[in-house]
Design an enzyme around this catalytic site. Sequence first.
Site, PDB file in Angstrom:
ATOM      1  N   ARG A 215      35.281  46.154  47.372  1.00 25.29           N
ATOM      2  CA  ARG A 215      34.299  45.530  48.257  1.00 25.29           C
ATOM      3  C   ARG A 215      33.705  46.563  49.209  1.00 25.29           C
ATOM      4  O   ARG A 215      32.497  46.590  49.443  1.00 25.29           O
ATOM      5  CB  ARG A 215      34.954  44.382  49.043  1.00 25.29           C
ATOM      6  CG  ARG A 215      35.225  43.138  48.198  1.00 25.29           C
ATOM      7  CD  ARG A 215      35.664  41.969  49.047  1.00 25.29           C
ATOM      8  NE  ARG A 215      37.062  42.007  49.396  1.00 25.29           N
ATOM      9  CZ  ARG A 215      38.030  41.385  48.728  1.00 25.29           C
ATOM     10  NH1 ARG A 215      37.741  40.693  47.634  1.00 25.29           N
ATOM     11  NH2 ARG A 215      39.280  41.439  49.136  1.00 25.29           N
ATOM     12  N   ASP A 254      29.691  30.432  41.566  1.00 23.61           N
ATOM     13  CA  ASP A 254      31.076  30.071  41.254  1.00 23.61           C
ATOM     14  C   ASP A 254      31.101  28.605  40.854  1.00 23.61           C
ATOM     15  O   ASP A 254      30.282  27.808  41.325  1.00 23.61           O
ATOM     16  CB  ASP A 254      31.995  30.318  42.450  1.00 23.61           C
ATOM     17  CG  ASP A 254      33.461  30.377  42.056  1.00 23.61           C
ATOM     18  OD1 ASP A 254      33.988  31.494  41.894  1.00 23.61           O
ATOM     19  OD2 ASP A 254      34.076  29.306  41.896  1.00 23.61           O
ATOM     20  N   CYS A 344      40.914  41.688  35.338  1.00 21.08           N
ATOM     21  CA  CYS A 344      42.286  41.571  35.844  1.00 21.08           C
ATOM     22  C   CYS A 344      43.227  41.100  34.742  1.00 21.08           C
ATOM     23  O   CYS A 344      44.327  40.613  35.029  1.00 21.08           O
ATOM     24  CB  CYS A 344      42.343  40.650  37.054  1.00 21.08           C
ATOM     25  SG  CYS A 344      41.801  38.962  36.712  1.00 21.08           S
TER      26      CYS A 344
END
Length: 400
Positions: A215, A254, A344
Amino acid sequence: MSSVRYPTTSLKPHREESLLGGHLWIFSGALQQAPRWVEAGGLIDVKSSTGQFVARGYYNPQTDIAIRILTHDPEEEIDAEFLRRRIRSAVALRRVFDPDITNAYRLIQSEGDGLPGLVVDRYADVLVAQVHTLGMERLWPLLLPPLLEETGAKGIVLRNDSQSRRREGLAVEEPVVVAGEVPEKVLVRENGVQFEVDPREGQKTGFFLDQRDKREALRKYTHGKRVLNCFSYTGGFSVYAALADPETHTASVDVSAPAMEAARQHFLLNDLDPGKHAFIVADVFDYLEEARRRDEQFDVVILDPPAFAKTQSARSQALKAYRRLNTLGMQVLRAGGILLSCSCSGVVGMDDLLGAISMSAQRLHRSVQLLESYTHSLDHPINLAMPETAYLKAVFCRVE
Protein backbone atom coordinates in the site's frame (compact mmCIF):
# COMPACT_ATOMS: atom_id res chain seq x y z
CA MET A 1 18.27 -33.84 28.50
CA SER A 2 15.06 -32.21 29.75
CA SER A 3 14.03 -33.23 33.26
CA VAL A 4 10.53 -33.85 31.87
CA ARG A 5 10.10 -37.18 30.12
CA TYR A 6 8.03 -36.99 26.95
CA PRO A 7 6.62 -39.95 25.02
CA THR A 8 8.78 -40.81 22.01
CA THR A 9 8.33 -41.95 18.44
CA SER A 10 10.83 -42.86 15.74
CA LEU A 11 11.32 -41.83 12.14
CA LYS A 12 11.92 -44.11 9.21
CA PRO A 13 15.56 -44.19 8.02
CA HIS A 14 16.89 -40.94 6.45
CA ARG A 15 13.76 -38.94 7.24
CA GLU A 16 15.48 -36.54 9.64
CA GLU A 17 17.55 -34.47 7.16
CA SER A 18 15.04 -31.66 6.58
CA LEU A 19 14.19 -31.59 10.29
CA LEU A 20 17.81 -31.15 11.26
CA GLY A 21 17.87 -28.27 8.77
CA GLY A 22 15.11 -26.48 10.67
CA HIS A 23 11.88 -27.76 9.11
CA LEU A 24 8.94 -27.90 11.52
CA TRP A 25 6.61 -30.48 9.96
CA ILE A 26 6.70 -34.28 10.16
CA PHE A 27 4.25 -36.07 7.88
CA SER A 28 2.61 -39.27 9.03
CA GLY A 29 4.41 -41.27 6.32
CA ALA A 30 7.79 -40.41 7.86
CA LEU A 31 7.00 -42.23 11.13
CA GLN A 32 7.90 -45.86 11.70
CA GLN A 33 4.46 -46.31 13.24
CA ALA A 34 1.64 -44.10 14.45
CA PRO A 35 2.34 -43.31 18.13
CA ARG A 36 -1.01 -44.46 19.52
CA TRP A 37 0.42 -44.13 23.01
CA VAL A 38 0.24 -40.32 22.70
CA GLU A 39 -3.09 -38.55 23.04
CA ALA A 40 -4.13 -36.26 20.22
CA GLY A 41 -2.55 -32.83 20.67
CA GLY A 42 -0.02 -34.18 23.17
CA LEU A 43 3.70 -33.41 23.26
CA ILE A 44 6.13 -35.96 21.87
CA ASP A 45 9.85 -36.46 21.28
CA VAL A 46 10.98 -37.58 17.84
CA LYS A 47 14.05 -39.77 17.37
CA SER A 48 15.90 -40.88 14.27
CA SER A 49 15.83 -44.52 13.17
CA THR A 50 19.14 -44.93 15.04
CA GLY A 51 17.74 -43.51 18.29
CA GLN A 52 19.15 -39.96 18.20
CA PHE A 53 16.99 -37.06 19.42
CA VAL A 54 15.71 -34.98 16.49
CA ALA A 55 12.92 -32.72 17.73
CA ARG A 56 10.08 -32.13 20.18
CA GLY A 57 6.59 -31.10 19.14
CA TYR A 58 2.91 -31.89 19.33
CA TYR A 59 1.06 -34.76 17.66
CA ASN A 60 -2.25 -35.08 15.83
CA PRO A 61 -3.16 -38.47 14.30
CA GLN A 62 -5.99 -36.88 12.30
CA THR A 63 -3.87 -34.76 9.93
CA ASP A 64 -1.25 -35.43 7.24
CA ILE A 65 1.16 -33.27 9.21
CA ALA A 66 1.34 -35.66 12.15
CA ILE A 67 3.82 -33.66 14.26
CA ARG A 68 4.53 -29.93 14.33
CA ILE A 69 7.88 -29.17 15.89
CA LEU A 70 8.34 -26.67 18.69
CA THR A 71 12.03 -27.15 19.42
CA HIS A 72 15.10 -28.99 18.17
CA ASP A 73 16.79 -28.62 21.58
CA PRO A 74 16.46 -31.76 23.79
CA GLU A 75 16.90 -29.64 26.93
CA GLU A 76 14.12 -27.18 26.11
CA GLU A 77 10.91 -28.06 27.94
CA ILE A 78 7.59 -27.02 26.44
CA ASP A 79 6.15 -25.02 29.30
CA ALA A 80 4.95 -21.50 30.13
CA GLU A 81 8.51 -20.13 30.10
CA PHE A 82 9.20 -21.64 26.68
CA LEU A 83 6.09 -19.92 25.29
CA ARG A 84 7.06 -16.64 26.98
CA ARG A 85 10.51 -16.75 25.33
CA ARG A 86 8.96 -17.25 21.90
CA ILE A 87 6.47 -14.42 22.46
CA ARG A 88 9.21 -12.13 23.77
CA SER A 89 11.32 -12.82 20.69
CA ALA A 90 8.35 -12.02 18.41
CA VAL A 91 7.64 -8.79 20.28
CA ALA A 92 11.30 -7.74 19.97
CA LEU A 93 11.22 -8.11 16.18
CA ARG A 94 8.16 -5.82 15.91
CA ARG A 95 9.84 -3.00 17.84
CA VAL A 96 10.98 -1.70 14.45
CA PHE A 97 7.49 -0.14 14.19
CA ASP A 98 7.09 3.36 15.62
CA PRO A 99 3.68 3.12 17.33
CA ASP A 100 3.01 6.79 16.54
CA ILE A 101 3.15 5.86 12.83
CA THR A 102 2.17 2.17 12.72
CA ASN A 103 0.40 0.39 15.58
CA ALA A 104 -1.21 -2.45 13.62
CA TYR A 105 0.88 -5.47 12.64
CA ARG A 106 1.16 -9.23 12.90
CA LEU A 107 2.66 -10.08 16.27
CA ILE A 108 3.02 -13.87 15.88
CA GLN A 109 3.23 -15.58 12.49
CA SER A 110 2.87 -19.29 13.29
CA GLU A 111 5.91 -21.26 12.05
CA GLY A 112 7.69 -18.02 11.16
CA ASP A 113 7.91 -17.18 14.87
CA GLY A 114 8.41 -20.75 16.10
CA LEU A 115 4.84 -21.20 17.31
CA PRO A 116 3.13 -23.34 14.66
CA GLY A 117 -0.64 -23.14 14.72
CA LEU A 118 -0.79 -19.70 16.35
CA VAL A 119 -1.47 -16.34 14.69
CA VAL A 120 -1.76 -13.11 16.69
CA ASP A 121 -2.38 -9.67 15.21
CA ARG A 122 -2.01 -6.42 17.12
CA TYR A 123 -4.42 -3.54 16.61
CA ALA A 124 -3.32 -0.69 18.90
CA ASP A 125 -3.96 -2.06 22.42
CA VAL A 126 -6.01 -5.07 21.25
CA LEU A 127 -4.69 -8.49 20.26
CA VAL A 128 -6.66 -10.82 17.99
CA ALA A 129 -5.52 -14.45 18.23
CA GLN A 130 -6.30 -17.46 16.05
CA VAL A 131 -5.50 -21.04 17.07
CA HIS A 132 -5.43 -23.36 14.07
CA THR A 133 -4.13 -26.67 15.48
CA LEU A 134 -5.06 -29.11 18.20
CA GLY A 135 -1.62 -29.04 19.80
CA MET A 136 -1.63 -25.26 20.07
CA GLU A 137 -5.19 -25.35 21.43
CA ARG A 138 -3.93 -27.46 24.31
CA LEU A 139 -1.14 -24.94 24.98
CA TRP A 140 -3.48 -21.93 24.72
CA PRO A 141 -4.12 -21.51 28.50
CA LEU A 142 -0.36 -21.06 29.00
CA LEU A 143 -0.20 -18.42 26.26
CA LEU A 144 -2.65 -15.89 27.66
CA PRO A 145 -0.56 -14.46 30.55
CA PRO A 146 2.65 -13.87 28.54
CA LEU A 147 0.69 -12.39 25.62
CA LEU A 148 -0.77 -9.78 27.96
CA GLU A 149 2.38 -9.19 29.98
CA GLU A 150 4.91 -9.01 27.14
CA THR A 151 2.77 -6.72 24.97
CA GLY A 152 0.93 -4.53 27.49
CA ALA A 153 -2.28 -5.18 25.55
CA LYS A 154 -5.56 -4.19 27.18
CA GLY A 155 -7.68 -6.91 25.63
CA ILE A 156 -7.55 -10.13 23.62
CA VAL A 157 -10.13 -11.52 21.20
CA LEU A 158 -9.92 -15.22 20.32
CA ARG A 159 -11.06 -15.71 16.69
CA ASN A 160 -11.35 -19.49 16.37
CA ASP A 161 -13.79 -19.11 13.48
CA SER A 162 -11.58 -20.44 10.69
CA GLN A 163 -12.88 -23.46 8.78
CA SER A 164 -9.32 -24.84 8.71
CA ARG A 165 -9.81 -25.92 12.34
CA ARG A 166 -12.09 -28.73 11.20
CA ARG A 167 -9.13 -30.54 9.62
CA GLU A 168 -7.57 -30.71 13.09
CA GLY A 169 -10.75 -32.08 14.67
CA LEU A 170 -11.45 -28.71 16.30
CA ALA A 171 -14.75 -26.88 16.54
CA VAL A 172 -15.33 -23.66 14.63
CA GLU A 173 -16.32 -21.16 17.32
CA GLU A 174 -17.77 -17.70 17.65
CA PRO A 175 -15.28 -14.89 18.42
CA VAL A 176 -14.91 -14.30 22.15
CA VAL A 177 -13.11 -11.77 24.35
CA VAL A 178 -10.81 -13.85 26.57
CA ALA A 179 -8.97 -11.08 28.41
CA GLY A 180 -9.60 -7.44 29.28
CA GLU A 181 -11.94 -5.23 27.30
CA VAL A 182 -12.26 -4.92 23.53
CA PRO A 183 -14.30 -2.16 21.82
CA GLU A 184 -16.55 -2.84 18.83
CA LYS A 185 -14.14 -0.96 16.55
CA VAL A 186 -10.44 -0.21 17.03
CA LEU A 187 -8.85 2.86 15.43
CA VAL A 188 -5.35 2.06 14.14
CA ARG A 189 -2.52 3.78 12.28
CA GLU A 190 -0.60 2.27 9.38
CA ASN A 191 2.18 4.38 7.90
CA GLY A 192 0.31 7.35 9.37
CA VAL A 193 -2.92 6.40 7.56
CA GLN A 194 -5.95 5.75 9.77
CA PHE A 195 -8.22 2.72 9.59
CA GLU A 196 -11.01 1.32 11.72
CA VAL A 197 -10.83 -2.41 12.43
CA ASP A 198 -13.60 -4.73 13.57
CA PRO A 199 -11.68 -7.29 15.69
CA ARG A 200 -14.67 -9.62 16.08
CA GLU A 201 -16.31 -9.69 12.65
CA GLY A 202 -13.76 -8.37 10.14
CA GLN A 203 -12.24 -10.78 7.60
CA LYS A 204 -9.32 -12.86 8.96
CA THR A 205 -8.55 -10.91 12.15
CA GLY A 206 -10.06 -7.63 10.94
CA PHE A 207 -7.60 -6.26 8.35
CA PHE A 208 -5.11 -7.45 5.71
CA LEU A 209 -1.92 -6.44 7.47
CA ASP A 210 0.35 -8.29 5.03
CA GLN A 211 -0.20 -5.66 2.32
CA ARG A 212 1.08 -2.70 4.37
CA ASP A 213 4.32 -2.20 2.44
CA LYS A 214 2.57 -2.65 -0.92
CA ARG A 215 0.00 0.00 0.00
CA GLU A 216 2.82 2.38 0.85
CA ALA A 217 4.66 1.53 -2.41
CA LEU A 218 1.52 2.30 -4.42
CA ARG A 219 1.42 5.99 -3.46
CA LYS A 220 4.14 7.09 -5.88
CA TYR A 221 2.23 5.72 -8.89
CA THR A 222 -1.15 7.39 -8.21
CA HIS A 223 -0.60 11.17 -8.36
CA GLY A 224 -3.54 12.61 -10.30
CA LYS A 225 -4.38 9.19 -11.77
CA ARG A 226 -7.56 7.16 -12.30
CA VAL A 227 -7.13 4.13 -10.03
CA LEU A 228 -9.18 0.92 -10.08
CA ASN A 229 -8.94 -1.19 -6.92
CA CYS A 230 -10.38 -4.69 -7.45
CA PHE A 231 -11.27 -6.91 -4.47
CA SER A 232 -10.85 -3.74 -2.46
CA TYR A 233 -12.37 -5.00 0.82
CA THR A 234 -12.41 -1.91 3.11
CA GLY A 235 -10.46 0.25 0.67
CA GLY A 236 -6.91 0.10 2.00
CA PHE A 237 -5.18 0.56 -1.35
CA SER A 238 -7.78 3.15 -2.39
CA VAL A 239 -7.18 5.36 0.65
CA TYR A 240 -3.40 5.32 0.10
CA ALA A 241 -3.90 6.13 -3.59
CA ALA A 242 -6.28 9.02 -2.87
CA LEU A 243 -3.97 10.51 -0.24
CA ALA A 244 -1.23 10.88 -2.86
CA ASP A 245 -2.96 13.76 -4.66
CA PRO A 246 -6.32 15.61 -4.43
CA GLU A 247 -6.70 15.04 -8.19
CA THR A 248 -6.47 11.26 -7.89
CA HIS A 249 -9.75 9.42 -8.49
CA THR A 250 -10.26 5.91 -7.15
CA ALA A 251 -12.88 3.28 -7.94
CA SER A 252 -13.16 0.49 -5.34
CA VAL A 253 -14.89 -2.75 -6.34
CA ASP A 254 -15.89 -5.51 -3.94
CA VAL A 255 -18.77 -7.97 -3.71
CA SER A 256 -19.39 -7.00 -0.06
CA ALA A 257 -21.69 -4.03 0.59
CA PRO A 258 -20.56 -3.73 4.26
CA ALA A 259 -16.93 -3.60 3.06
CA MET A 260 -17.82 -0.77 0.69
CA GLU A 261 -19.48 1.15 3.52
CA ALA A 262 -16.37 0.65 5.66
CA ALA A 263 -14.26 1.92 2.75
CA ARG A 264 -16.29 5.14 2.65
CA GLN A 265 -15.71 5.56 6.39
CA HIS A 266 -11.97 5.10 5.88
CA PHE A 267 -11.99 7.96 3.37
CA LEU A 268 -13.73 10.18 5.91
CA LEU A 269 -11.29 9.14 8.65
CA ASN A 270 -8.43 10.41 6.50
CA ASP A 271 -10.13 13.71 5.56
CA LEU A 272 -10.92 12.51 2.04
CA ASP A 273 -14.26 13.26 0.38
CA PRO A 274 -15.83 9.88 -0.55
CA GLY A 275 -18.17 11.76 -2.89
CA LYS A 276 -15.24 12.30 -5.27
CA HIS A 277 -14.58 8.57 -5.54
CA ALA A 278 -16.51 5.49 -6.63
CA PHE A 279 -17.54 2.56 -4.42
CA ILE A 280 -18.99 -0.29 -6.45
CA VAL A 281 -20.63 -3.42 -5.02
CA ALA A 282 -20.11 -6.04 -7.72
CA ASP A 283 -18.42 -9.28 -8.65
CA VAL A 284 -15.00 -8.17 -9.88
CA PHE A 285 -14.96 -10.43 -12.94
CA ASP A 286 -18.40 -9.18 -14.00
CA TYR A 287 -17.40 -5.56 -13.39
CA LEU A 288 -14.21 -5.90 -15.45
CA GLU A 289 -16.09 -7.54 -18.32
CA GLU A 290 -18.59 -4.67 -18.36
CA ALA A 291 -15.85 -2.01 -18.06
CA ARG A 292 -14.07 -3.60 -21.02
CA ARG A 293 -17.26 -3.47 -23.09
CA ARG A 294 -17.60 0.23 -22.22
CA ASP A 295 -13.96 0.81 -23.25
CA GLU A 296 -13.32 2.28 -19.81
CA GLN A 297 -9.64 2.95 -19.09
CA PHE A 298 -7.66 3.44 -15.88
CA ASP A 299 -4.10 4.61 -15.22
CA VAL A 300 -3.55 2.15 -12.35
CA VAL A 301 -5.25 -1.23 -11.84
CA ILE A 302 -4.92 -3.17 -8.57
CA LEU A 303 -5.75 -6.89 -8.56
CA ASP A 304 -5.67 -8.29 -5.02
CA PRO A 305 -7.99 -11.33 -5.07
CA PRO A 306 -8.63 -13.85 -2.30
CA ALA A 307 -6.77 -17.15 -2.60
CA PHE A 308 -7.86 -18.95 -5.77
CA ALA A 309 -6.25 -22.19 -4.55
CA LYS A 310 -5.84 -23.50 -1.02
CA THR A 311 -4.74 -27.01 -2.02
CA GLN A 312 -2.40 -28.45 -4.62
CA SER A 313 -5.36 -30.07 -6.41
CA ALA A 314 -6.87 -26.62 -7.05
CA ARG A 315 -3.66 -25.18 -8.52
CA SER A 316 -4.47 -25.73 -12.20
CA GLN A 317 -7.83 -24.01 -11.95
CA ALA A 318 -6.26 -21.20 -9.94
CA LEU A 319 -3.69 -20.50 -12.65
CA LYS A 320 -6.50 -20.21 -15.19
CA ALA A 321 -8.26 -17.74 -12.89
CA TYR A 322 -5.11 -15.63 -12.49
CA ARG A 323 -4.65 -15.55 -16.27
CA ARG A 324 -8.25 -14.51 -16.82
CA LEU A 325 -8.11 -11.87 -14.09
CA ASN A 326 -4.87 -10.31 -15.35
CA THR A 327 -6.15 -10.32 -18.92
CA LEU A 328 -9.29 -8.46 -17.85
CA GLY A 329 -7.22 -6.06 -15.74
CA MET A 330 -4.94 -5.22 -18.65
CA GLN A 331 -7.92 -4.65 -20.96
CA VAL A 332 -9.04 -1.71 -18.80
CA LEU A 333 -5.49 -0.40 -18.26
CA ARG A 334 -4.29 2.34 -20.58
CA ALA A 335 -0.99 1.96 -22.45
CA GLY A 336 1.83 2.83 -20.08
CA GLY A 337 -0.36 2.23 -17.04
CA ILE A 338 0.60 0.51 -13.80
CA LEU A 339 -0.68 -2.96 -12.90
CA LEU A 340 -0.36 -4.16 -9.30
CA SER A 341 -1.09 -7.89 -9.36
CA CYS A 342 -1.15 -10.01 -6.21
CA SER A 343 -1.61 -13.63 -5.19
CA CYS A 344 -2.06 -15.05 -1.69
CA SER A 345 -2.41 -18.66 -2.89
CA GLY A 346 0.35 -20.65 -1.20
CA VAL A 347 0.49 -23.28 -3.96
CA VAL A 348 1.00 -20.56 -6.60
CA GLY A 349 4.57 -19.24 -6.65
CA MET A 350 6.03 -15.94 -7.80
CA ASP A 351 7.06 -17.53 -11.10
CA ASP A 352 3.48 -18.74 -11.58
CA LEU A 353 2.10 -15.23 -11.03
CA LEU A 354 4.64 -13.67 -13.39
CA GLY A 355 3.85 -16.39 -15.92
CA ALA A 356 0.13 -15.61 -15.73
CA ILE A 357 0.82 -11.90 -16.26
CA SER A 358 3.18 -12.64 -19.17
CA MET A 359 0.67 -14.97 -20.86
CA SER A 360 -2.07 -12.36 -20.48
CA ALA A 361 0.16 -9.72 -22.06
CA GLN A 362 1.08 -12.00 -24.96
CA ARG A 363 -2.58 -12.77 -25.58
CA LEU A 364 -3.32 -9.04 -25.80
CA HIS A 365 -0.12 -8.24 -27.78
CA ARG A 366 1.11 -5.95 -25.02
CA SER A 367 4.53 -5.69 -23.41
CA VAL A 368 5.18 -5.67 -19.67
CA GLN A 369 8.01 -4.20 -17.60
CA LEU A 370 8.41 -5.64 -14.10
CA LEU A 371 9.11 -2.67 -11.81
CA GLU A 372 8.95 -4.00 -8.25
CA SER A 373 8.21 -7.32 -6.58
CA TYR A 374 7.19 -7.96 -2.99
CA THR A 375 6.55 -10.94 -0.76
CA HIS A 376 5.91 -10.82 2.97
CA SER A 377 6.55 -7.76 5.10
CA LEU A 378 8.82 -8.10 8.12
CA ASP A 379 5.98 -8.84 10.56
CA HIS A 380 5.15 -11.96 8.50
CA PRO A 381 8.53 -13.74 8.71
CA ILE A 382 9.07 -17.04 6.93
CA ASN A 383 11.17 -19.86 8.38
CA LEU A 384 13.84 -20.20 5.68
CA ALA A 385 13.79 -24.00 6.05
CA MET A 386 10.06 -23.96 5.16
CA PRO A 387 9.62 -22.14 1.84
CA GLU A 388 6.26 -23.86 1.41
CA THR A 389 4.81 -21.64 4.14
CA ALA A 390 5.40 -18.55 1.98
CA TYR A 391 2.18 -17.43 0.31
CA LEU A 392 2.13 -13.75 -0.67
CA LYS A 393 3.34 -12.33 -3.98
CA ALA A 394 2.79 -8.81 -5.33
CA VAL A 395 4.29 -7.19 -8.43
CA PHE A 396 4.13 -3.68 -9.87
CA CYS A 397 4.33 -3.70 -13.66
CA ARG A 398 4.12 -1.09 -16.43
CA VAL A 399 2.02 -2.37 -19.30
CA GLU A 400 2.46 -0.80 -22.75
